[in-house]
Write an enzyme that holds these catalytic residues in place. Sequence first.
Site, mmCIF file in Angstrom:
data_model
loop_
_atom_site.group_PDB
_atom_site.id
_atom_site.type_symbol
_atom_site.label_atom_id
_atom_site.label_comp_id
_atom_site.label_asym_id
_atom_site.label_seq_id
_atom_site.Cartn_x
_atom_site.Cartn_y
_atom_site.Cartn_z
ATOM 1 N N ARG A 171 0.825 -1.215 0.000
ATOM 2 C CA ARG A 171 0.000 0.000 0.000
ATOM 3 C C ARG A 171 0.857 1.262 0.000
ATOM 4 N NH1 ARG A 171 -5.422 -0.015 2.031
ATOM 5 N NH2 ARG A 171 -5.189 1.963 3.074
ATOM 6 N N ARG A 175 9.110 6.738 -3.570
ATOM 7 C CA ARG A 175 9.258 7.718 -4.652
ATOM 8 C C ARG A 175 10.636 8.347 -4.662
ATOM 9 N NH1 ARG A 175 4.475 10.846 -2.903
ATOM 10 N NH2 ARG A 175 2.776 9.559 -3.681
ATOM 11 N N ARG A 248 -9.262 -6.211 13.330
ATOM 12 C CA ARG A 248 -8.441 -5.393 14.232
ATOM 13 C C ARG A 248 -9.348 -4.275 14.706
ATOM 14 N NH1 ARG A 248 -4.388 -6.904 16.870
ATOM 15 N NH2 ARG A 248 -3.350 -4.887 16.960
ATOM 16 N N ARG A 279 -0.399 6.388 16.062
ATOM 17 C CA ARG A 279 -0.311 7.744 15.513
ATOM 18 C C ARG A 279 -1.142 8.712 16.334
ATOM 19 N NH1 ARG A 279 -3.016 5.819 9.723
ATOM 20 N NH2 ARG A 279 -4.818 4.835 10.650
ATOM 21 N N GLU A 300 -4.092 7.044 18.738
ATOM 22 C CA GLU A 300 -4.718 5.845 18.179
ATOM 23 C C GLU A 300 -3.982 4.595 18.643
ATOM 24 O OE1 GLU A 300 -5.643 6.582 14.055
ATOM 25 O OE2 GLU A 300 -5.566 4.436 13.639
ATOM 26 N N TYR A 348 -11.012 -4.727 3.000
ATOM 27 C CA TYR A 348 -10.294 -3.525 3.463
ATOM 28 C C TYR A 348 -10.557 -2.400 2.456
ATOM 29 C CZ TYR A 348 -6.072 -1.141 5.453
ATOM 30 O OH TYR A 348 -5.189 -0.280 6.047
ATOM 31 N N ASP A 350 -11.358 1.259 0.932
ATOM 32 C CA ASP A 350 -11.289 2.699 1.166
ATOM 33 C C ASP A 350 -12.652 3.281 0.781
ATOM 34 O OD1 ASP A 350 -8.671 2.766 2.059
ATOM 35 O OD2 ASP A 350 -7.834 2.946 0.049
HETATM 36 N N1 UDP Z 1 3.400 1.588 7.419
HETATM 37 C C1 UDP Z 1 4.627 1.643 8.066
HETATM 38 N N2 UDP Z 1 5.023 2.812 8.631
HETATM 39 C C2 UDP Z 1 4.266 3.936 8.587
HETATM 40 C C3 UDP Z 1 3.020 3.888 7.909
HETATM 41 C C4 UDP Z 1 2.615 2.691 7.347
HETATM 42 O O1 UDP Z 1 5.325 0.655 8.149
HETATM 43 O O2 UDP Z 1 4.701 4.970 9.127
HETATM 44 C C5 UDP Z 1 2.985 0.295 6.813
HETATM 45 C C6 UDP Z 1 2.337 -0.624 7.838
HETATM 46 O O3 UDP Z 1 2.741 -1.940 7.544
HETATM 47 C C7 UDP Z 1 0.860 -0.450 7.575
HETATM 48 C C8 UDP Z 1 0.822 -0.253 6.066
HETATM 49 O O4 UDP Z 1 2.013 0.462 5.782
HETATM 50 O O5 UDP Z 1 0.109 -1.578 7.998
HETATM 51 C C9 UDP Z 1 -0.394 0.487 5.547
HETATM 52 O O6 UDP Z 1 -0.515 1.734 6.181
HETATM 53 P P1 UDP Z 1 -1.705 2.755 5.891
HETATM 54 O O7 UDP Z 1 -1.293 4.068 6.411
HETATM 55 O O8 UDP Z 1 -2.096 2.619 4.462
HETATM 56 O O9 UDP Z 1 -2.879 2.140 6.807
HETATM 57 P P2 UDP Z 1 -4.295 2.807 7.216
HETATM 58 O O10 UDP Z 1 -4.185 4.275 7.036
HETATM 59 O O11 UDP Z 1 -5.319 2.141 6.347
HETATM 60 O O12 UDP Z 1 -4.453 2.433 8.658
#
Ligand code: UDP
Length: 366
Positions: A171, A175, A248, A279, A300, A348, A350
């Site tokens: 995901r 870049r 989860r 976060r 969170e 999952y 969006d």
């Molecule tokens: N991820 C990570 N570090 C970060 C943000 C994301 O390793 O700082 C990885 C982590 O494995 C996570 C995945 O990227 O499960 C997807 O994150 P995303 O932010 O897309 O998840 P959401 O916002 O759906 O909770």
Amino acid sequence: MYDYLIVGSGLYGAICAYELNKKGYKVKVIDKRDNVGGNIYTKNVEGINVHVYGAHIFHTSNKEVWDYINKFAEFNNFINSPVARYKDELYNLPFNMNTFSKIWKDVYTPEQAKNRIEEEKAKYHVDEPKNLEEQAINLVGPTIYEKLIKGYTAKQWGRPCTELPAFIIKRLPVRFTYDNNYFNDRYQGIPVGGYTAIINKMLEGIEVELGANFFDKRKEYESCAKKIIFTGPIDEFFSYKYGELEYRSVRFETEVLDTPNYQGDAVVNYTEYEVPYTRIIEHKHFEFDTTSPKTVISREYSSTWKLGDEPYYPVNNERNNNLYLKYKEEADKLDNVIFGGRLGQYKYYDMDKVIASALDMLKNIK
Ligand code: UDP
């Protein structure tokens, strides 16, 4: 007697209600909560739209979906550019030139960044990554993995990266430009006035019963309409007869603070394992017109779901996907019940995918 009873007033349910009502059907919506909107519900606190069930940033590359949602709200030009905090270090996400040049002080150009990642990877590269750890190291090397991925992912999913499937990390973009936009999509923004206003607009003129749990009066609800659109957990609908699907859950600790600006960004990820939350969201930064002298933040915490908790994320591993297919087989046998949304379809999703799937389903209803 209703034509459709819609169980759940989240995005999927509200779109169905709006479109079916427009087509002339008699519709009723019920929701077990005391508010509409499901997990996109926002609540005004101190003049700030608080994302009560977690941050929702609208992004899509689907023009039909973008035009559709814009009928219900104006979107601002918010671009998600989260910051990652690892101990006393700060990095930009997703992984881009800003991240690389800060991690490696002698990296200035895309070529240098690529070379450095290649050098790091060379020692650890595996041809067929079997788990998330191997996949992540293949992608960005061990330094970035240790600082920005390992702890965060283990917290979010409740197990170490060596025990997680590789696909989760796909995901996240990598870049070689100085671009901090977290998403690759064409359209992005936050609805001015909050998400609840969108749902209210969709539900205008439609009968809605709040605080109404389908399972408390199942017989009564089932007999009040010719068809049901069910957006709750599909395993619960079938009384968990094949076993429970795994989810989860997330717990939010929300605080109003007496300061106008706490962290300077809407999303800060805490990537070290030792900090218990994943976060912190500072809700006012999703908007640009908030003059509130206060701020609202949410820490969170990711947690294992157990019966009675709010399900947030489906855990789409092999065991659960197979179990879901058993429930889906049952669901396909019922011609008067339609299952939709993240929980009804155990995906999952969006928000844009939820809209697309609702509109798609509705095309089959004359
Ligand atoms: N991820 C990570 N570090 C970060 C943000 C994301 O390793 O700082 C990885 C982590 O494995 C996570 C995945 O990227 O499960 C997807 O994150 P995303 O932010 O897309 O998840 P959401 O916002 O759906 O909770």
